[in-house]
Design an enzyme around this catalytic site. Sequence first.
Site, PDB file in Angstrom:
ATOM      1  N   LYS A  68      26.209  -0.627  43.214  1.00 24.93           N
ATOM      2  CA  LYS A  68      27.634   0.280  43.442  1.00 24.93           C
ATOM      3  C   LYS A  68      27.240   1.433  42.491  1.00 24.93           C
ATOM      4  CE  LYS A  68      32.573  -1.044  42.711  1.00 24.93           C
ATOM      5  NZ  LYS A  68      32.424  -0.426  43.274  1.00 24.93           N
ATOM      6  N   ARG A  96      28.508  -7.043  37.302  1.00 25.63           N
ATOM      7  CA  ARG A  96      27.681  -6.683  38.218  1.00 25.63           C
ATOM      8  C   ARG A  96      27.549  -5.582  37.638  1.00 25.63           C
ATOM      9  NH1 ARG A  96      32.322  -5.983  42.918  1.00 25.63           N
ATOM     10  NH2 ARG A  96      33.003  -4.405  41.299  1.00 25.63           N
ATOM     11  N   GLU A 106      31.515  -4.172  56.121  1.00 28.03           N
ATOM     12  CA  GLU A 106      32.661  -3.902  55.289  1.00 28.03           C
ATOM     13  C   GLU A 106      33.371  -2.363  55.370  1.00 28.03           C
ATOM     14  OE1 GLU A 106      31.702  -3.068  51.235  1.00 28.03           O
ATOM     15  OE2 GLU A 106      29.605  -1.940  51.748  1.00 28.03           O
ATOM     16  N   TYR A 163      28.565   2.896  39.090  1.00 22.41           N
ATOM     17  CA  TYR A 163      29.831   2.454  38.047  1.00 22.41           C
ATOM     18  C   TYR A 163      30.725   1.622  39.035  1.00 22.41           C
ATOM     19  CZ  TYR A 163      31.857   3.535  43.000  1.00 22.41           C
ATOM     20  OH  TYR A 163      32.474   2.552  44.094  1.00 22.41           O
TER      21      TYR A 163
HETATM   22  N1  PDD Z   1      35.428   0.329  45.535  1.00 25.16           N
HETATM   23  N2  PDD Z   1      33.337  -2.523  49.502  1.00 25.16           N
HETATM   24  C1  PDD Z   1      32.533  -1.255  49.050  1.00 25.16           C
HETATM   25  C2  PDD Z   1      31.777  -0.245  49.916  1.00 25.16           C
HETATM   26  C3  PDD Z   1      33.674  -0.747  48.096  1.00 25.16           C
HETATM   27  O1  PDD Z   1      34.028   0.915  47.676  1.00 25.16           O
HETATM   28  C4  PDD Z   1      34.471  -1.535  47.282  1.00 25.16           C
HETATM   29  C5  PDD Z   1      35.428  -0.812  46.121  1.00 25.16           C
HETATM   30  C6  PDD Z   1      34.905  -3.210  47.608  1.00 25.16           C
HETATM   31  C7  PDD Z   1      35.638  -3.907  46.769  1.00 25.16           C
HETATM   32  O2  PDD Z   1      35.173  -4.123  45.521  1.00 25.16           O
HETATM   33  P1  PDD Z   1      35.728  -5.066  44.819  1.00 25.16           P
HETATM   34  O3  PDD Z   1      37.141  -6.389  45.429  1.00 25.16           O
HETATM   35  O4  PDD Z   1      34.903  -5.257  43.888  1.00 25.16           O
HETATM   36  O5  PDD Z   1      37.207  -4.156  43.928  1.00 25.16           O
HETATM   37  C8  PDD Z   1      34.047  -3.400  48.954  1.00 25.16           C
HETATM   38  C9  PDD Z   1      36.094   0.214  44.644  1.00 25.16           C
HETATM   39  C10 PDD Z   1      37.603   0.026  43.945  1.00 25.16           C
HETATM   40  C11 PDD Z   1      35.673   1.992  44.524  1.00 25.16           C
HETATM   41  O6  PDD Z   1      35.249   2.884  45.001  1.00 25.16           O
HETATM   42  O7  PDD Z   1      36.972   3.394  43.215  1.00 25.16           O
END
Ligand code: PDD
Length: 289
Positions: free
Chosen positions: A148, A55, A180, A36
């Site tokens: 992801k 990505r 993270e 996703y």
């Molecule tokens: N989450 N790490 C994890 C585990 C995440 O799920 C996310 C993003 C990030 C940050 O990624 P980005 O900067 O590309 O949003 C880091 C999204 C927003 C979600 O699951 O809704």
Amino acid sequence: MANYPEKVYLNGEILDAQEAKISVFDRGFLFGDGIYEVMLRIKGSFFYGAEHLQRLAKCLEKINIEFDVSCLPNTIDLLLKASNLELQDCLLYIQVTRGVAPRKHSFPNSTVPTLMLYAMPFVLPELNDKPISVVTTRDFRWHRCDIKMTSLLGNVMANDVAIKAGHYETVFYRDGKVTEASHSNIFFVKDSTVYTHPANEHILNGITREIVIELCHKNDIAVKEKAVWREDIVKMDEAFLTGTSTQIASIQKIDDHYFYQGSAPGLVTQKLQKLFLQLKNSYECEKLI
Ligand code: PDD
């Protein structure tokens, strides 16, 4: 339907959300076998939209789902029109699963991926200036956090602990090192140098994480992609989270340790928040692909 989108794009059709149905044999439903993306449209432009779609393509490749993302810009246009969101700031969710097949771990090569998208009104604050508190937990997730994927049970379980206890996030550590958080990346600042975990299989390489690293490079802020030991957290001067909807959120408290009292984040965090805001205000995404 409050909090649900009105329209959903599903496999070539735009439907009222309650009409959108998938098979119970969809591997996304049975196994969480899908990828996703979440991205934001700000003032008529998807913020780092091309990077989000890249990505998505990379993650699909990593799990061998054959899906050509070049169809997405058209699909997104149709969805925004149908959702009456062409002129509004909104959040876009995209999900691609391996599709429908009899339940078996091994999958036939012939499945047709399921594509689902929705968009909802979503307005970010200019700056995320609320100090947040977070808790830490051992990283009990698998070893491919760079993917992801829709199977987010580990992240969901960890997040739930934070939310139930009144915190914003749960931060993971693995083998003693901070990795993270459940839906965001984490940065620390020590002696004016910014630290974050390297982009390997133990973290999702956030688009916002990459933006912040680039902002550091362009603005003479020292930055190292080097993990911080959990036991060294208390020696850090500042800490912040990054993510698409989190933007840059200053961490005031982690477990029992306060980085600062009151409401003003550390100087490096403040500087990065300002630079991020400037970037957002001047950003234009020319082409998604
Ligand atoms: N989450 N790490 C994890 C585990 C995440 O799920 C996310 C993003 C990030 C940050 O990624 P980005 O900067 O590309 O949003 C880091 C999204 C927003 C979600 O699951 O809704």
